[in-house]
Design a protein around this motif. Structure first.
Motif, PDB file in Angstrom:
ATOM      1  N   GLN A 123       4.533  -0.426 -13.610  1.00 50.67           N
ATOM      2  CA  GLN A 123       4.575  -1.390 -12.273  1.00 50.67           C
ATOM      3  C   GLN A 123       5.959  -0.697 -11.433  1.00 50.67           C
ATOM      4  OE1 GLN A 123       4.591  -5.484 -12.701  1.00 50.67           O
ATOM      5  NE2 GLN A 123       5.749  -5.876 -10.850  1.00 50.67           N
ATOM      6  N   TRP A 124       5.524  -0.734 -10.094  1.00 49.73           N
ATOM      7  CA  TRP A 124       6.585   0.215  -9.357  1.00 49.73           C
ATOM      8  C   TRP A 124       7.121  -0.696  -8.348  1.00 49.73           C
ATOM      9  CZ3 TRP A 124       7.947   4.883 -10.889  1.00 49.73           C
ATOM     10  CH2 TRP A 124       7.330   5.614 -11.854  1.00 49.73           C
ATOM     11  N   GLY A 125       6.548  -2.099  -8.152  1.00 46.30           N
ATOM     12  CA  GLY A 125       7.329  -3.080  -6.966  1.00 46.30           C
ATOM     13  C   GLY A 125       6.712  -4.237  -7.652  1.00 46.30           C
ATOM     14  N   THR A 126       7.545  -5.167  -6.756  1.00 47.89           N
ATOM     15  CA  THR A 126       7.637  -6.689  -7.241  1.00 47.89           C
ATOM     16  C   THR A 126       6.735  -7.330  -6.061  1.00 47.89           C
ATOM     17  OG1 THR A 126       9.591  -6.800  -8.532  1.00 47.89           O
ATOM     18  CG2 THR A 126       8.588  -8.714  -7.769  1.00 47.89           C
ATOM     19  N   PRO A 127       5.563  -7.876  -6.005  1.00 48.47           N
ATOM     20  CA  PRO A 127       4.992  -8.603  -5.015  1.00 48.47           C
ATOM     21  C   PRO A 127       5.832  -9.628  -4.213  1.00 48.47           C
ATOM     22  CG  PRO A 127       3.353  -8.146  -6.694  1.00 48.47           C
ATOM     23  CD  PRO A 127       4.579  -7.798  -7.100  1.00 48.47           C
ATOM     24  N   SER A 178       0.729  -1.010   0.010  1.00 45.28           N
ATOM     25  CA  SER A 178       0.033   0.200  -0.104  1.00 45.28           C
ATOM     26  C   SER A 178       1.011   1.149  -0.125  1.00 45.28           C
ATOM     27  CB  SER A 178      -0.932   0.135   1.275  1.00 45.28           C
ATOM     28  OG  SER A 178      -0.140  -0.058   2.377  1.00 45.28           O
ATOM     29  N   TRP A 179       2.057   1.204   0.276  1.00 43.98           N
ATOM     30  CA  TRP A 179       3.246   2.356   0.225  1.00 43.98           C
ATOM     31  C   TRP A 179       3.519   2.575  -1.289  1.00 43.98           C
ATOM     32  CZ3 TRP A 179       6.740   1.162   4.983  1.00 43.98           C
ATOM     33  CH2 TRP A 179       5.870   1.071   6.278  1.00 43.98           C
ATOM     34  N   VAL A 180       3.415   1.637  -1.927  1.00 42.95           N
ATOM     35  CA  VAL A 180       4.214   1.915  -3.527  1.00 42.95           C
ATOM     36  C   VAL A 180       3.579   2.896  -4.199  1.00 42.95           C
ATOM     37  CG1 VAL A 180       4.636   0.611  -5.335  1.00 42.95           C
ATOM     38  CG2 VAL A 180       4.945  -0.801  -3.369  1.00 42.95           C
TER      39      VAL A 180
END
Length: 406
Positions: free
Chosen positions: A157-161, A117-119
């Motif tokens: 896409q700004w992050g990798t789960p 949720s911070w991404v």
């Protein structure tokens, strides 16, 4: 004739002065350039060479137990690759503020493992690199779709789960059978039947719910088949009638509590106390609509990192299927990869349940930040309602839903 001799002498004198000046340039160092000459004699590594020798700085937001597990995984990675990785954990409640403050002045780490949720907020402030920037070999097709939706913003896409720790329903089948209920409730009618049988048999405790963090209340409403922001009248009536049978805000579950038919808790906690009589169920449809409720975490790379390539390699290792399986077995946090839930051929992680809606959902995120935008309001309103401090009408008004919704 004499004038020609003067010109000849003048030319000879000029040539002499020029030669003398050139000789001084070769034998003396002009003031202010000592460092340049030292550098030419003792070459220094370039900035790129210096940064490549410095460690990859990784900052995470984990519990102490999870951080120890990450240290073990990182030790294996360092041993296998020879890379230098510096791990730092910020378990504090104000971790988001600490990280954004460091990123704002260009002192952030290379890699972060943070709440998904911070991404988006970090990406919108220019603190992160798009995943497309530092890797072209992403297996997005194997990532659970709602988790990807959590880390997408502005077309990138700004992050990798990395994992997720959603609230689940832990059903004690033996205790459920003692009520005369043979099947785990599905629709609202079966929930009403279970409550009716609990009343007839004089049971004073039917389910345990911690209440207060919002996730448990949302999970209960999802299990009842309703939207937390637009609850149905039937679901609200059930909660009102069932409140007398709820065990609320119990820090530790005693011997009697262990026999409760239903406990609502994070899957990592439920897995620790799972027995042969326990069946875990996840309100998947709820999470497909509101991915933020999955409580996932993701890897992200700082926009100021000079180790984008190295960061990508470290993230690829940590988010691989093998490591995610080890992470689940050690921490109870669920993997982010679809393949680890597919036992049509095999189920390498040995997960206690299957996913249906979450694995099939593709681009159906209906949340669009609605729940996150009013999260603080929802937490208070749901906590007050579950504990009986407020009425159903107060809850509905607070979350701006409409009773009688779906």
């Amino acid at each position: 004739m004499r004038r020609k001799n003067y010109w000849l002498l003048f030319a000879i004198l000029l040539l002499s002065l020029t030669a003398l000046s050139q000789g001084q340039d070769l034998s003396q160092t002009p003031s202010g350039h000592e460092e340049e000459d030292d550098a030419s004699l003792f070459p220094q590594p370039s900035t790129q060479e210096r940064t490549s020798q410095s460690p990859i700085r990784v900052t995470v937001h984990l519990s102490d137990e999870d951080f120890k597990q990450l240290e073990e995984l990182n030790h294996t990675y360092v041993t296998d690759t020879g890379a230098t990785v510096e791990l730092n954990n910020i378990p504090d409640a104000d971790a988001y503020l600490q990280l954004t403050s460091a990123l704002a002045v260009g002192e952030g780490p290379d890699v972060m493992l943070i709440n998904s949720s911070w991404v988006r907020p970090m990406a919108s402030r220019g603190y992160l690199l798009p995943v497309e920037f530092y890797t072209s070999n992403r297996a997005d097709s194997d990532t659970i779709n709602p988790l990807l939706q959590e880390v997408e913003w502005n077309g990138y896409q700004w992050g990798t789960p990395a994992d997720m720790d959603p609230y689940v329903l832990a059903w004690n089948v033996k205790a459920l059978n003692s009520l005369g209920v043979t099947d785990i409730p599905g629709g609202i009618s079966s929930w009403k039947e279970m409550l009716s049988k609990a009343k007839n048999r004089g049971h004073q405790q039917l389910l345990e719910i911690s209440s207060g963090d919002g996730y448990d209340a949302a999970a209960l409403m999802g299990a009842l088949g309703t939207d937390p922001l637009s609850p149905s009248q039937a679901s609200l009536e059930w909660i009102d009638k069932a409140r007398a049978f709820m065990q609320i805000d119990q820090a530790e579950q005693g011997a009697d509590g262990a026999q409760l038919p239903l406990t609502i808790s994070a899957v990592s906690e439920a897995a620790k106390s799972q027995t042969a009589n326990t069946e875990l169920r996840m309100p998947e449809q709820l999470y497909a609509i509101y991915p933020s409720l999955l409580r996932s975490r993701s890897y992200a790379v700082s926009a100021g990192s000079q180790h984008a390539k190295e960061a990508a390699e470290w993230i690829a290792y940590m988010s691989s299927a093998v490591v995610q399986q080890e992470w689940y077995q050690a921490t109870g946090k669920l993997p982010a990869l679809k393949s680890l839930y597919d036992d049509s051929v095999f189920n390498p992680a040995g997960l206690p349940f299957h996913l249906n809606s979450l694995l099939q959902t593709a681009g159906t995120d209906k949340d669009t930040g609605r729940l996150q935008a009013k999260w603080d309001v929802f937490v208070k309103a749901s906590g007050d309602y579950i504990t009986g401090k407020s009425a159903a009408t107060d809850y509905v008004e607070a979350v701006r839903g409409e009773a009688g919704g779906s």
